[in-house]
Write a protein that holds these residues in place. Sequence first.
Motif, mmCIF file in Angstrom:
data_model
loop_
_atom_site.group_PDB
_atom_site.id
_atom_site.type_symbol
_atom_site.label_atom_id
_atom_site.label_comp_id
_atom_site.label_asym_id
_atom_site.label_seq_id
_atom_site.Cartn_x
_atom_site.Cartn_y
_atom_site.Cartn_z
ATOM 1 N N ILE A 281 21.817 37.489 32.746
ATOM 2 C CA ILE A 281 23.181 37.960 32.965
ATOM 3 C C ILE A 281 23.979 36.786 33.506
ATOM 4 C CG2 ILE A 281 24.674 39.543 34.219
ATOM 5 C CD1 ILE A 281 22.456 41.558 34.181
ATOM 6 N N HIS B 286 28.852 36.333 36.047
ATOM 7 C CA HIS B 286 29.272 37.207 37.143
ATOM 8 C C HIS B 286 29.935 36.368 38.225
ATOM 9 C CE1 HIS B 286 25.759 36.121 39.589
ATOM 10 N NE2 HIS B 286 24.982 36.417 38.573
ATOM 11 N N MET C 134 29.388 37.543 44.104
ATOM 12 C CA MET C 134 28.506 38.706 43.922
ATOM 13 C C MET C 134 27.138 38.416 44.522
ATOM 14 S SD MET C 134 27.402 40.511 40.352
ATOM 15 C CE MET C 134 28.575 41.817 40.194
ATOM 16 N N GLN D 178 24.958 44.060 44.788
ATOM 17 C CA GLN D 178 26.073 44.427 43.918
ATOM 18 C C GLN D 178 25.675 44.356 42.449
ATOM 19 O OE1 GLN D 178 28.868 41.522 45.345
ATOM 20 N NE2 GLN D 178 29.948 43.026 46.617
ATOM 21 N N LEU D 179 24.865 43.359 42.081
ATOM 22 C CA LEU D 179 24.421 43.224 40.697
ATOM 23 C C LEU D 179 23.502 44.375 40.302
ATOM 24 C CD1 LEU D 179 24.524 41.531 38.136
ATOM 25 C CD2 LEU D 179 22.610 40.215 39.021
ATOM 26 N N LEU E 106 25.480 47.434 39.730
ATOM 27 C CA LEU E 106 26.224 47.369 38.481
ATOM 28 C C LEU E 106 25.378 47.802 37.289
ATOM 29 C CD1 LEU E 106 28.838 46.415 36.979
ATOM 30 C CD2 LEU E 106 27.718 44.185 36.795
ATOM 31 N N GLY F 253 26.426 31.857 39.417
ATOM 32 C CA GLY F 253 27.115 32.715 38.457
ATOM 33 C C GLY F 253 26.231 33.279 37.361
ATOM 34 N N TYR F 254 24.910 33.122 37.480
ATOM 35 C CA TYR F 254 24.015 33.760 36.516
ATOM 36 C C TYR F 254 22.730 34.190 37.206
ATOM 37 C CZ TYR F 254 21.710 29.167 36.063
ATOM 38 O OH TYR F 254 21.058 27.994 36.299
ATOM 39 N N LEU G 107 27.568 46.561 29.116
ATOM 40 C CA LEU G 107 28.181 45.510 29.925
ATOM 41 C C LEU G 107 28.505 44.215 29.179
ATOM 42 C CD1 LEU G 107 26.023 45.926 33.160
ATOM 43 C CD2 LEU G 107 28.300 46.846 32.699
ATOM 44 N N TYR H 179 34.463 41.445 34.697
ATOM 45 C CA TYR H 179 34.055 41.832 36.047
ATOM 46 C C TYR H 179 34.591 40.775 36.984
ATOM 47 C CZ TYR H 179 31.318 43.719 39.857
ATOM 48 O OH TYR H 179 30.943 44.295 41.045
ATOM 49 N N LYS I 284 35.799 37.061 35.666
ATOM 50 C CA LYS I 284 34.961 36.487 34.616
ATOM 51 C C LYS I 284 34.509 37.561 33.632
ATOM 52 C CE LYS I 284 33.340 32.580 37.185
ATOM 53 N NZ LYS I 284 32.252 31.665 37.332
ATOM 54 N N LEU J 258 31.228 39.088 31.514
ATOM 55 C CA LEU J 258 29.765 39.119 31.563
ATOM 56 C C LEU J 258 29.161 38.769 30.211
ATOM 57 C CD1 LEU J 258 29.195 42.373 33.634
ATOM 58 C CD2 LEU J 258 29.043 40.025 34.429
#
Length: 127
Positions: A6, A9, A13, A17-18, A21, A44-45, A63, A68, A71, A73
């Motif tokens: 992923i 994000h 985050m 939170q991930l 989601l 960010g990943y 998703l 989100y 950015k 996803l």
Amino acid sequence: MVKLFIGGHPLTMDELQLVQLVSPYGQVATIKMVRDRQTRKSKGYSFLEITDTEGAERIMEALQGKAYGDKELKINIVPPDAEPAKKVQRPGGFRAPAYPRVDRRGSSSYGSPSNDGSKPRRPRKQF
């Protein structure tokens, strides 16, 4: 178990939170959020392991491409035969000299050449 990548994000985050989601679409077994080594901030990943293939596909359908935060996803299934990248071991603290090295085996710093090919020796102190 199916491994998901992923990306995209928000950097703010966190793991909880991930998981919140993606958990409505599939059950998360493990999570690995990639962070900077020094600052410990998210890059960010992340990588998630989902317990079943159907859950992973539902997560991708729901998703993929969604905005989100600021950015978008990006979600991909990681192939099971993909190996993690190997880190290159570098010698710690090694620094090459800035000038060419001069070979001084033939002479000592005290004026007499060494005949046996060994390093020149310093004279002993006289007490």
